[in-house]
Enzyme design. Structure first.
Site, short mmCIF file in Angstrom:
data_model
loop_
_atom_site.label_atom_id
_atom_site.label_comp_id
_atom_site.label_asym_id
_atom_site.label_seq_id
_atom_site.Cartn_x
_atom_site.Cartn_y
_atom_site.Cartn_z
N GLY A 8 -23.45 14.36 31.65
CA GLY A 8 -24.26 13.74 32.68
C GLY A 8 -25.58 13.20 32.14
N GLY A 9 -25.55 12.75 30.89
CA GLY A 9 -26.76 12.15 30.31
C GLY A 9 -27.69 13.15 29.65
N HIS A 40 -20.63 -3.02 32.85
CA HIS A 40 -19.40 -2.28 33.13
C HIS A 40 -18.37 -3.28 33.60
CE1 HIS A 40 -17.03 1.19 34.86
NE2 HIS A 40 -16.48 0.14 35.44
N LYS A 75 -21.07 3.28 41.46
CA LYS A 75 -21.09 1.84 41.68
C LYS A 75 -21.53 1.55 43.11
CE LYS A 75 -17.16 1.73 38.60
NZ LYS A 75 -15.69 1.85 38.57
N GLU A 109 -11.44 1.03 32.16
CA GLU A 109 -12.87 0.75 32.18
C GLU A 109 -13.38 0.48 30.76
OE1 GLU A 109 -14.38 2.97 36.18
OE2 GLU A 109 -14.81 4.01 34.31
N GLU A 121 -12.50 4.60 29.54
CA GLU A 121 -11.50 5.50 30.11
C GLU A 121 -10.58 4.74 31.05
OE1 GLU A 121 -13.61 8.51 32.30
OE2 GLU A 121 -14.03 7.18 33.97
N ARG A 164 -5.34 5.65 39.23
CA ARG A 164 -5.28 5.69 40.71
C ARG A 164 -5.76 4.35 41.24
NH1 ARG A 164 -10.83 5.65 41.24
NH2 ARG A 164 -11.92 6.90 39.71
N VAL A 203 -11.89 2.39 44.56
CA VAL A 203 -12.65 1.97 45.74
C VAL A 203 -12.74 0.44 45.77
CG1 VAL A 203 -14.91 2.04 46.86
CG2 VAL A 203 -14.02 4.10 45.76
N ARG A 246 -20.83 -1.60 48.86
CA ARG A 246 -20.46 -0.33 49.48
C ARG A 246 -21.47 0.02 50.57
NH1 ARG A 246 -17.89 3.68 44.93
NH2 ARG A 246 -16.91 2.04 43.67
#
Lengths: 461, 80
Positions: free
Chosen positions: A165-166, A209, A237, A275, A289, A293, A296, A339
């Site tokens: 997580g950075g 990205h 995102k 990705e 990665e 699936r 979104v 979103r």
């Protein structure tokens, strides 16, 4: 086998999306739900609905036994996992198959391989897909680090193997900095994580990205071009586009071809996304990665290709061949998705569940709103904050941006604070209009932005 | 001896422990000081700590770990 009845093992807007696709194929639908979701839209739209447990996802949407029992009780013959929850759980896919049902997605083996970072990276390398240059595992002897860094190319990231997580990341611009930072990083990793192991990876300071949509039937695969999702907050995102306009055509062709190679190498079945990081400065792309699936942001791809991805997934799961050649897939126009989350943009995106007291849905040519909302619905606090996705399409990106402003002005969600004001501001931003963005752009821009004043504007200026 | 009931500040899921594999922040009979974390409320994947505003001893929890909670719902009693 020909499918007759699909069980949806998810909730929210994606459950609605899957039910619609199944009904468009003439299939019966079963929606499972938690005690907190009895009044959700997908329950209303499905032919049958089964309560599977309390609000907490561990006791409902993640409870494999309860979902399989619901499938047996209703006579469903296939399960669509949506995204999140059990969608990338190889054990779930196995349990579905063991119960004699069809899992709408790839095989458990594919899910397992692609879900393991090291195995996915190795598969990509074997398929000739560029990966982020790195030390391929932890550095066993720190004395070898300078030579490794030279081969990787500066700037390099020094990462703690136990970090995440950075956390535990340092960037060295050259060999001198590496010599200074390496012992510090090792010491810090030892005290922070109890493990001093480090690895090295190329640092791309201004990455975009980009991700490639693929569809496969286990034998052949095609790509449906790429999306750009550089606008992110805390690695989530918020705004996605198709295609990625920053890519030169030759790069796009190489990127998409690489995705098809990896999809075919892992006998990919269903809809998946690879990705990548894209470095504007060098024109290089690197695989990060694979998401095994539906995602979104899949609607932007549907809008520019005219292919219903969720329906395609169900058909493939039912044993139909892909039925698409690469030449059948034609990129047309430009699509943008934003979103709409139940978050207060003016108050550091504080979650804001509550009751929808009024709803005005935008419409017109090239506008689509995929949502779980209806007037009177109470958004529960137990799940993620995504309420819906506003998607616009036009011949050109400029036209799509104008249409987005118009549609955002029409959209009224009363009773909740939403991210509409964020998207209003982004849709008017000159950097966004020019596509001058990267994955850390939004977090730098947010402190400079203002979401005060009326949250819902009138006509665009 | 007075009993103060701590009410849930916002709706969500209540957690009595920092992570599933860790012990609870506080148990019944434990002493608390002002500012001690009593639990976490998860709202849409965002976690807000519930902290003690008074010192005393925890008399009783009204909710279990991972329970769904509403704003204003009694979480626990502190005896001061």
């Amino acid at each position: 086998m020909a499918l007759r009845k699909i069980l949806v093992a998810n909730r929210g807007e994606i459950a609605v999306r899957i039910i619609r696709a199944a009904q468009d194929l003439g299939l019966a639908t079963v929606q499972v739900y938690s005690k907190a979701d009895a009044d959700m839209l997908a329950v209303r739209l499905a032919d049958e609905a089964v309560e599977i447990g309390p609000a907490h996802p561990v006791k409902s949407y993640l409870k494999i036994d309860a979902i399989l029992q619901a499938a047996r009780d209703t006579g469903a013959d296939a399960i669509h996992p949506g995204y999140g929850f059990l969608a990338e759980n190889a054990g779930f896919a196995e349990a579905v198959e063991a119960a004699g049902l069809v899992f709408i997605g790839p095989t458990p083996e594919t899910i397992r391989t692609m879900g393991d970072k090291a195995a996915a990276r190795a598969s990509a390398q074997a398929a000739g897909v560029p990966v982020v240059p790195g030390s391929d595992g932890v550095i066993s002897d720190l004395a070898t680090a300078p030579a490794l860094a030279e081969a990787i190319g500066y700037p390099v990231m020094i990462k703690a193997a136990a970090g995440g997580g950075g956390r535990g990341i340092r960037v060295a611009q050259d060999a001198d900095e590496l010599a200074t930072l390496l012992p510090q990083a090792s010491q810090e990793a030892r005290s922070a994580f109890g493990d001093g192991s480090l690895y090295l990876e190329r640092f791309v300071p201004r990455a975009r990205h980009v991700e490639v949509q693929v569809l496969g039937d286990g034998r052949t695969a095609v790509h449906l071009y790429e999306r750009e999702c550089s606008l992110q907050r805390r690695r989530q995102k918020v705004w996605e586009e198709a295609p990625a306009r920053a890519l030169p055509n030759d790069v796009r062709a190489a990127l998409c071809a690489s995705a098809v190679r990896l999809a075919e190498a892992c006998h990919y079945r269903g809809a998946g996304t690879l990705e990548y990081l894209y470095d504007d400065a060098s024109g290089e792309f690197f695989f990060i990665e694979m998401n095994t699936r539906i995602q979104v942001e899949h609607p932007v791809t549907e809008m520019v290709t005219g292919i219903d991805l969720v329906r395609a997934m169900i058909r493939i799961a039912g044993g139909e061949p892909l039925g698409l050649k690469q030449s059948d897939i034609v990129l047309r126009g430009h699509a943008i998705e934003v979103r709409i989350n139940a978050e207060d943009a003016a108050r550091d995106f504080m979650p804001n569940p509550g009751t929808v007291s009024g709803l005005t849905v935008p419409g017109g040519f090239g506008v689509r709103f995929d949502t779980m909302l209806y007037t009177g619905y109470t958004v529960p606090p137990f799940y993620d904050s995504l309420l819906g996705k506003l998607i616009v399409w036009d011949d050109t990106r400029e036209g799509a941006l104008l249409r987005l402003r118009r549609a955002l002005a029409e959209l009224q969600v009363e009773g909740l604070k939403t991210t509409v004001p964020l998207h209003m501001a982004l849709a008017r931003d000159p950097d966004v209009a020019a596509g001058r963005v990267h994955t850390r752009w939004l977090e730098g821009w947010l402190p400079t932005a203002s979401f005060e004043g009326p949250s819902q504007g009138g006509a665009a200026p | 001896m007075a009993i103060t009931t701590v009410a849930c500040p916002l709706p969500g899921t209540f957690y009595r422990r920092p992570a599933p594999d860790q012990p609870p922040f506080k148990g019944e009979g434990d002493a608390v000081s002002v500012g001690d974390t009593l639990g976490l409320v998860e709202v849409m994947k965002s976690f807000t700590p519930v902290t003690a505003e008074i010192a005393g001893t925890i008399k009783q929890f009204h909710v279990e770990d991972e329970d769904a909670v509403m704003a204003g719902q009694p979480l626990l009693d502190i005896e001061t």
